[in-house]
Design an enzyme around this catalytic site. Structure first.
Site, short mmCIF file in Angstrom:
data_model
loop_
_atom_site.label_atom_id
_atom_site.label_comp_id
_atom_site.label_asym_id
_atom_site.label_seq_id
_atom_site.Cartn_x
_atom_site.Cartn_y
_atom_site.Cartn_z
CG HIS A 34 32.31 94.92 7.33
ND1 HIS A 34 32.14 95.23 8.61
CD2 HIS A 34 33.70 94.63 7.22
CE1 HIS A 34 33.80 95.59 9.30
NE2 HIS A 34 34.38 95.21 8.26
N GLY A 85 41.54 94.56 9.92
CA GLY A 85 41.91 93.32 10.63
C GLY A 85 41.06 93.21 11.87
CB SER A 93 36.62 94.28 10.69
OG SER A 93 36.97 95.78 10.04
N GLY A 94 35.03 93.20 13.46
CA GLY A 94 34.27 92.20 13.69
C GLY A 94 34.49 91.88 15.49
CG ASP A 124 29.32 96.02 10.29
OD1 ASP A 124 28.89 95.03 9.69
OD2 ASP A 124 30.44 96.47 10.20
#
Length: 315
Positions: free
Chosen positions: A80, A221, A223-224, A128
């Site tokens: 995402h 922030g 994320s990932g 994801d």
């Protein structure tokens, strides 16, 4: 001719296993990680696989997602994160501890290609996960190192301590953290997590947080970025920061949700080729195999080569 072919095949197998051995030897090692404090600023170099992903506007760059270094050429992150920005504008920072201060041990790379999982679903946020290929290899140091990845078959029982790191906001709608932060939150069983999210959780997801308590979680922030678990002196990535409560990040009713890494072992290896990440099977309290990864690989090497040569000689 057949004997030469056999030696060639055996050599290829040796090179592949040697690459895996090298990765297992270095992955998940953090020489500078001396303590863990949930919800606090991390020690510089404590999480050497942490990546700060920036978008370059031409005038300045800004952090928008996290990631984890998995070998010298590849970063693991969330699909995402890469639905908007052009590949040419993305920059990966390694060894970064501060977004505004000095980072003497930092290096950066631009991006060559991004591979979002083909079954990523933006509506359900399933699958994801994304692989990012760097424009050139990075060198490993005490501040820049790859993390190990949870192998297929790994089990993370409820209550297993998990550490999440990132430059995300302190609260929903807040400003990004300047210093890299860390927090420890326990794994929440998928069944309990699924109840909280009304059937939204799939087997490709893993949850962690203080259910019914709140106060600690990942946020915008982050994320990932990686969720990792300690196995002796080695750190293994179990999840990728994916999503959480829409109301507020530390909502006690909703744990943080991560893409579960272990189901994607084959998919990751299909891109990383002859230099795969170090995959380690985790079973809540350690390795399931009685052999260490090194001994297992050596044993496998000397079992395969004689078999391969004898197979070709007899044909």
């Amino acid at each position: 001719m057949k004997f030469n072919t056999a030696l060639s095949v055996a050599g290829t197998i040796l090179l592949f296993i040697a690459g895996s051995l090298c990765q297992l030897d270095v992955c998940g090692q953090s020489p500078l990680n001396t303590k863990i404090i949930g919800g606090e600023v991390a020690q510089a170099g404590a999480w050497p696989w942490q990546v700060s992903i920036h978008v370059n506007s031409g005038i300045s760059s800004s952090h928008f997602c996290g990631g984890s270094l998995i070998n010298k050429d590849w970063v693991l992150s969330a699909a995402h994160c890469f639905q908007t920005y052009e590949v040419s504008k993305i920059v990966m920072y390694f060894g970064r501890w501060s977004q505004s201060g000095s980072n003497p041990h930092e290096t950066y790379r631009t991006v060559s290609r991004i591979f979002n999982h083909p079954n990523y679903n933006s509506s359900t946020i399933d699958n994801d996960i994304a692989l990012v290929q760097l424009s050139s290899s990075v060198d490993f140091t005490n501040y820049v190192r790859p993390v190990c990845l949870a192998a297929a078959g790994s089990v993370f029982g409820g209550g297993t301590e998990t550490w999440v790191t990132g430059f995300g906001t302190m609260q929903t709608g807040g400003t990004l953290a300047d210093k890299l932060r860390e927090v420890m939150i326990p794994i929440v069983n998928n069944s309990d997590c699924n109840k909280a999210y009304s059937g939204f959780i799939t087997s490709n997801m893993i949850c962690a947080g203080l259910l019914n308590v709140g106060g600690k979680s990942s946020c915008q922030g982050d994320s990932g970025g990686p969720a990792v678990n300690r196995n002796g002196s080695r750190w293994i990535q179990s999840g990728i920061v994916s999503f959480g409560s829409k109301k507020k990040c530390d909502d006690p009713k909703f744990p943080s949700v991560f893409a579960r890494v272990s189901p994607y072992q084959d998919w990751i290896k299909s891109y990383t080729g002859s230099n795969p990440p170090g995959f380690v099977e985790f079973h809540s309290n350690g390795f399931r195999s009685s052999l260490s990864p090194l001994l297992f690989s050596i044993s496998l090497t000397f079992s395969i080569i004689p078999f391969t040569i004898s197979l070709y000689l007899s044909s």
